[in-house]
Design a protein around this motif. Structure first.
Motif, PDB file in Angstrom:
ATOM      1  N   ASP B  15       0.814  -1.053  -0.129  1.00  7.43           N
ATOM      2  CA  ASP B  15      -0.010  -0.076  -0.025  1.00  7.43           C
ATOM      3  C   ASP B  15       0.761   1.272   0.111  1.00  7.43           C
ATOM      4  N   LYS B  16       0.261   2.099  -0.390  1.00  8.90           N
ATOM      5  CA  LYS B  16       0.782   3.601  -0.321  1.00  8.90           C
ATOM      6  C   LYS B  16       1.911   3.803  -1.373  1.00  8.90           C
ATOM      7  N   GLU B  17       2.232   2.691  -2.213  1.00  8.77           N
ATOM      8  CA  GLU B  17       3.324   3.043  -3.083  1.00  8.77           C
ATOM      9  C   GLU B  17       2.874   2.558  -4.757  1.00  8.77           C
ATOM     10  N   LEU B  18       2.863   3.457  -5.459  1.00 10.58           N
ATOM     11  CA  LEU B  18       2.306   3.304  -6.659  1.00 10.58           C
ATOM     12  C   LEU B  18       3.071   3.341  -7.968  1.00 10.58           C
ATOM     13  N   ARG B  19       2.479   2.753  -9.133  1.00 11.04           N
ATOM     14  CA  ARG B  19       3.474   2.553 -10.422  1.00 11.04           C
ATOM     15  C   ARG B  19       2.894   3.322 -11.433  1.00 11.04           C
ATOM     16  N   LEU B  20       3.186   4.578 -11.658  1.00 10.49           N
ATOM     17  CA  LEU B  20       2.729   5.182 -12.951  1.00 10.49           C
ATOM     18  C   LEU B  20       3.478   5.172 -14.087  1.00 10.49           C
ATOM     19  N   LEU B  21       2.802   4.759 -15.298  1.00 13.51           N
ATOM     20  CA  LEU B  21       3.673   4.423 -16.637  1.00 13.51           C
ATOM     21  C   LEU B  21       3.462   5.596 -17.521  1.00 13.51           C
ATOM     22  N   LEU B  22       4.381   6.343 -17.949  1.00 11.98           N
ATOM     23  CA  LEU B  22       4.167   7.544 -18.827  1.00 11.98           C
ATOM     24  C   LEU B  22       4.899   7.315 -20.185  1.00 11.98           C
ATOM     25  N   LEU B  23       3.540   7.168 -21.069  1.00 15.20           N
ATOM     26  CA  LEU B  23       3.870   6.914 -22.480  1.00 15.20           C
ATOM     27  C   LEU B  23       3.409   7.963 -23.276  1.00 15.20           C
ATOM     28  N   GLY B  24       3.781   7.881 -24.732  1.00 10.13           N
ATOM     29  CA  GLY B  24       3.389   8.829 -25.651  1.00 10.13           C
ATOM     30  C   GLY B  24       4.465   8.934 -26.861  1.00 10.13           C
ATOM     31  N   LEU B  25       4.232   9.745 -27.705  1.00 12.03           N
ATOM     32  CA  LEU B  25       5.224   9.496 -29.067  1.00 12.03           C
ATOM     33  C   LEU B  25       6.338  10.337 -28.655  1.00 12.03           C
ATOM     34  N   ASP B  26       7.486  10.147 -29.323  1.00  6.00           N
ATOM     35  CA  ASP B  26       8.723  10.867 -29.063  1.00  6.00           C
ATOM     36  C   ASP B  26       8.401  12.249 -29.237  1.00  6.00           C
ATOM     37  N   ASN B  27       9.110  12.991 -28.420  1.00  3.05           N
ATOM     38  CA  ASN B  27       9.116  14.532 -28.472  1.00  3.05           C
ATOM     39  C   ASN B  27       7.783  15.115 -27.649  1.00  3.05           C
ATOM     40  N   ALA B  28       7.004  14.181 -27.276  1.00  6.15           N
ATOM     41  CA  ALA B  28       5.569  14.673 -26.521  1.00  6.15           C
ATOM     42  C   ALA B  28       5.857  15.619 -25.399  1.00  6.15           C
ATOM     43  N   GLY B  29       7.031  15.189 -24.617  1.00  4.63           N
ATOM     44  CA  GLY B  29       7.513  15.791 -23.423  1.00  4.63           C
ATOM     45  C   GLY B  29       7.339  15.065 -22.209  1.00  4.63           C
ATOM     46  N   LYS B  30       7.454  13.802 -22.192  1.00  3.75           N
ATOM     47  CA  LYS B  30       7.269  12.781 -21.264  1.00  3.75           C
ATOM     48  C   LYS B  30       8.697  13.039 -20.292  1.00  3.75           C
ATOM     49  N   THR B  31       9.764  13.284 -20.608  1.00  2.00           N
ATOM     50  CA  THR B  31      10.710  13.133 -19.588  1.00  2.00           C
ATOM     51  C   THR B  31      10.555  14.590 -19.212  1.00  2.00           C
ATOM     52  N   THR B  32      10.349  15.515 -19.851  1.00  2.00           N
ATOM     53  CA  THR B  32      10.081  16.978 -19.147  1.00  2.00           C
ATOM     54  C   THR B  32       9.001  16.959 -17.869  1.00  2.00           C
TER      55      THR B  32
END
Lengths: 416, 180
Positions: B15-32
């Protein structure tokens, strides 16, 4: 019994006597773990002669010569300078673990791109790509010393065995309910042991891939696993904070080493399997006696999680590395004193290994470098720089003439 | 982060620890977006060749956010990371109108994945500061978000380089998990 010849084993130092008995050729190994530059080789030869009836006066000169050769090789503490020899650059995604074959001619890289690649060290060319896993290839290993087979463990919950010449997948091992993060060949039998995030370890038959038994008992992920020398025992380290010792013939747990207060990060045997070392997120490492299952010492000193540890080839020294950015070396043969502290990495140190002769230490870190250290002075001899992201793994070849480093930047570098 | 910490973050966390997955095309700004969440400098971001993981505290949760490279040749490897995902975050470059169809196609494929079934979806309509950017409502229309019936979803406009709108999206993510 008639002596045929002496065979050398450099790391750890020893000689083998090859002899005939009743028509069969046999070998007997003599460990010489205490051999150092100060050893009087003539006296050593004499002491071997006293305990080995096969060694007669007539072969003494030859024995002394053999021991001198061994001494020269093993006790050469000169620091070799490594140069970036090749950059292996074809994995599409970050690398995971790496492994050498016995001769140091080939190495394996596992990757997030779901393949394992086999590389020729001399030419830096890719020999084989092992394709078939459906997720990250995490664990990779040769069946040294023959090195004719490869085992891979994957996040796709399987392990696979491959022919190291053709790259053909020989067998797939199914049964785990979660990621396979460690896979080892039995040193003596045709078996494979795997450890998984499903909290179990399993033993499989190498030829058929059939599951022979499950090692059940841990209450959290099994992330470290090693066979002992005769293959009848396995140790497993788990995120449940314990180390278990298993009998591989009955698949029963023979003991549990309890004492760490947080997850185990690694555990392993020393050379003669008399000791088990374990490192933990509880900021300590422990050394256990495998005959009594007692903890001999708890190593305090690191200020943060201990992430990895390794014994030297003789099994007399232990190195630990930590999130506190240091590596430390401990004497495990007598008083468990700290022998050296290596300071210089700017971020957590993830992996550690000794050079084969035990004079140097190799570490890899999130600061994008791997470093070589002198054990004597604790000083950094060389920084292996060039990776553009975290360095995940590092390893020495058996002879110590080659180092490989693998990084999150998708490349692997060979240093000579 | 060493290999060991990857294993630790892989655990089906208590509990209290969650996993979020960040996806999208290249240059969408995921890392930013990831760096903005972690309050890190966002001026030096290069294309992600693999993945990045950062842990962020929000609403009493520890969020382990996995940012996966979006280049076309590495998109087939997205499925390496699906296991145990609590929230799927999909990032769209609102100014890249030419690729709106492509990003919609990738998203609809993700929503068919068995391992992501019923996982709440947060869409960031990023780069709202650019002149040619279309609104979040238009993105939602273009992606067909209103047709999604099998999960909670939310669209959040944001400007990751300025940190605007990023936290608000995350707050929705935490709420949608509390509801479960």
């Amino acid at each position: 019994m008639r002596l045929l010849k002496f065979l050398l084993r450099y790391f750890p130092p020893g000689i083998a006597l090859e002899y005939t008995q009743g028509g069969d050729v046999k070998t007997k190994m003599i460990d010489l773990l205490d051999l150092s530059a100060k050893t009087d080789v003539k006296a050593l030869a004499e002491s071997i002669r006293v305990s080995e009836p096969m060694i007669t006066e007539s072969v003494m000169d030859q024995l002394v010569e053999t021991l001198e050769k061994l001494q020269n090789k093993v006790c050469d503490s000169g620091a070799k300078r490594y140069y970036k020899y090749k950059t292996l650059q074809t994995h599409l995604l970050p690398l995971t673990n790496i492994a050498f074959d016995k001769l140091g001619k080939r190495c394996l890289t596992g990757s997030y791109d779901r393949t394992c690649k086999v590389w020729d060290i001399d030419s830096g060319t890719e020999l084989l790509t092992l394709e078939g896993h459906k997720n990250v290839v995490y664990a990779v290993s040769f069946n040294n010393p023959t090195s004719d087979k490869i085992v891979t463990g994957s996040f796709d919950k399987t392990a696979k065995v491959w022919c190291s010449q053709t790259g053909h997948c020989l067998v797939s091992m199914w049964g785990h309910d979660a990621e396979v993060v460690v896979a080892r060949f039995s040193p003596t039998q045709s078996k494979i042991a795997t450890g998984s995030m499903d909290a179990t370890a399993k033993i499989f038959h190498l030829g058929s891939g059939q599951e022979l038994g499950t090692l059940k008992g841990h209450t959290a992920e099994v992330i470290a696993l090693h066979y002992n020398n005769d293959g009848n025992q396995i140790i497993t380290g788990s995120f449940d904070g314990t180390i278990s010792i298993w009998d591989t013939r009955t698949f029963q747990r023979s003991s549990v080493l309890i004492g760490h207060r947080e997850e185990i990060s690694n555990c392993l045997y020393n050379f003669d399997c008399t000791l088990v070392g374990s490192s933990s997120m509880d900021k300590t490492a422990k050394v256990w006696d495998t005959r009594t299952d007692k903890c001999l010492i708890t190593i305090h000193g690191h200020d943060d999680e201990v992430l990895d540890l390794n014994f030297d080839n003789n099994g007399k020294k232990l190195a630990t590395v930590s999130s506190d950015t240091t590596a430390r070396v401990w004497d495990v043969s007598t008083n468990f004193k700290q022998l050296a502290i290596m300071e210089g990495h700017r971020e957590e140190v993830s992996k550690v290994c000794f050079s084969p002769n035990g004079h140097h230490l190799l570490t890899s870190s999130l600061d994008r470098t791997a470093r070589l250290w002198s054990l004597e002075s604790g000083c950094c001899i060389q920084t292996l720089g060039g990776h553009t992201d975290d360095v995940f793994s590092c390893a020495f070849s058996y002879a110590g003439d080659t180092v490989i480093t693998a990084s999150k930047d998708n490349t692997c570098m060979i240093w000579r | 982060m060493g290999l060991l910490s990857i294993l630790r973050k892989l655990r089906s966390n208590p509990d209290k620890e969650l996993r979020l997955l960040l996806l999208g095309l290249d240059n969408a700004g995921k890392t930013t977006i990831l760096k903005s969440l972690a309050s890190e400098d966002v001026t030096q971001v290069t294309p992600t060749q693999g993945f990045n993981i950062k842990s962020v505290q929000s609403e009493g949760f520890k969020l382990n956010v996995w940012d996966i490279g979006g280049a076309r040749k590495i998109r087939p490897y997205w499925r390496n990371y699906f296991e145990n995902t609590d929230v799927l975050i999909y990032v769209v470059d609102s100014a890249d109108i030419k690729r709106l169809e492509e990003t919609g196609q990738e998203l609809s494929e993700l929503l068919l994945e068995d391992k992501l079934r019923a996982v709440p979806l947060l869409v960031y309509a990023n780069k709202q500061d650019l002149g040619q950017a279309v609104t979040a409502a238009e993105i939602a229309e273009g992606l067909g978000l209103h047709n999604i019936k099998d999960r909670d979803w939310q669209i959040q406009s944001c400007i990751a380089t300025e940190g605007k709108g990023v936290k608000e999206g995350l707050e929705w993510a935490c709420k949608s998990i509390k509801k479960k």
